[in-house]
Design an enzyme around this catalytic site. Structure first.
Site, PDB file in Angstrom:
ATOM      1  CG  HIS A 163      19.130 -13.656 -19.668  1.00  0.00           C
ATOM      2  ND1 HIS A 163      19.062 -14.769 -20.479  1.00  0.00           N
ATOM      3  CD2 HIS A 163      20.427 -13.264 -19.655  1.00  0.00           C
ATOM      4  CE1 HIS A 163      20.260 -15.036 -20.951  1.00  0.00           C
ATOM      5  NE2 HIS A 163      21.117 -14.140 -20.465  1.00  0.00           N
ATOM      6  CB  CYS A 164      20.789 -15.456 -14.373  1.00  0.00           C
ATOM      7  SG  CYS A 164      22.226 -15.406 -13.291  1.00  0.00           S
ATOM      8  CG  PHE A 165      23.374 -10.821 -18.126  1.00  0.00           C
ATOM      9  CD1 PHE A 165      23.507 -10.901 -19.496  1.00  0.00           C
ATOM     10  CD2 PHE A 165      22.346 -10.040 -17.602  1.00  0.00           C
ATOM     11  CE1 PHE A 165      22.649 -10.217 -20.343  1.00  0.00           C
ATOM     12  CE2 PHE A 165      21.494  -9.355 -18.433  1.00  0.00           C
ATOM     13  CZ  PHE A 165      21.641  -9.434 -19.815  1.00  0.00           C
TER      14      PHE A 165
ATOM     15  N   GLY B 265      24.459 -17.072 -17.865  1.00  0.00           N
ATOM     16  CA  GLY B 265      24.255 -17.051 -19.306  1.00  0.00           C
ATOM     17  C   GLY B 265      23.012 -17.786 -19.731  1.00  0.00           C
TER      18      GLY B 265
END
EC number: 2.3.1.225
Length: 263
Positions: free
Chosen positions: A110-112, A115
């Site tokens: 998951h790439c913050f 998002g």
């Protein structure tokens, strides 16, 4: 979980703010200083070449950033809820993301900053996003170094000149020898350097996993993958038109083959 969801909102806003600040510095500081260069009377002025190259890098970085968000990984909601008993067993590369609250196919991480989860559909755009963000940051750092070198009459010929620039500039700023705009550019130099190196590291690590036919999720879980030629692994992610994708942001053309891999 609340902190992760908050980070999922703050990180994209932070990236967009850095992008806007970089664009403003390029337009209002770096390009005008190049127009004042006596060498600008040539057929291709430095300002024109610099603007074209920065536009190419930033367009590809932001274009792939948008495509990473638009190309959300496949949602396998059938694996959750009452229909889970009737649904087939999900492939081992699927993963339930607590932040996105969904099960994705060929989940990587998951790439913050986007998002969004990175999976089979947007892996190609994520790698290109990291590549062009790294190049845009490092190129902005080079342009910023040239601007500071001319504004402060500072030489960066010595290898340690860049490392000692910040502490020296801070003392000169409080003494009034360095303007606020120049101090801001110096701070941005180190930020561009850090972001550029981080994105380059992500890009190289992701390419290594793609060549091996793995994802980060599979590496963490110790899932064995089928041995395949590295060319097929690359083509599965980047597709046959990979050269066009390097020049123009475009949708993932290798996503369909990725869906068949875990069946």
């Amino acid at each position: 979980m609340l902190a992760l969801r908050l980070l999922n909102v703050v990180a994209p806003a932070y990236f967009l703010c850095i992008s806007l600040v970089t664009l403003a510095l390029q337009l209002f500081l770096f390009l005008p200083s190049m127009r004042q260069d006596p060498a600008a009377a040539r057929l291709f002025p430095p300002a024109l070449l610099h603007g074209a190259l920065f536009l190419f890098l930033s367009t590809n970085a932001l274009g792939n950033y948008v495509l990473v968000i638009q190309n959300s990984p496949d949602d396998l909601d059938a694996c959750q809820g009452p229909s889970a008993r009737r649904a087939p067993c999900p492939p081992p590369s699927t993963h339930f993301c607590r932040v996105c609250a969904r099960v994705t196919l060929r989940h990587d991480h998951h790439c913050f900053f986007t998002g969004n989860c990175i999976g089979s559909r947007n892996m190609r755009n994520f790698v290109l996003f990291c590549l062009y963000t790294s190049l845009a940051c490092l190129y902005s750092m080079v342009a910023g170094v040239a601007y500071i070198s001319a504004a402060l009459s500072t030489s960066f010929a010595h290898p340690l000149a860049f490392l000692t620039l910040l502490p020296t500039s801070i003392s000169q700023f409080f003494s009034g020898a360095v303007l606020g705009s120049e101090m801001f550019v110096i701070l941005m130099l180190y930020l561009w350097f850090a972001i550029g190196l981080a994105c380059a590291g992500f890009c190289c690590h992701q390419l290594l996993l793609i060549i091996r036919g793995q994802t980060r999720h599979q590496v963490r879980k110790g899932v064995a993958v089928r041995s395949r030629p590295w060319r097929k692994n690359l083509q599965e992610v980047f597709g046959k038109r990979w050269l066009l994708g390097l020049l123009v942001p475009m949708f993932n053309v290798g996503g369909e083959s990725s869906k068949q891999r875990d069946k």
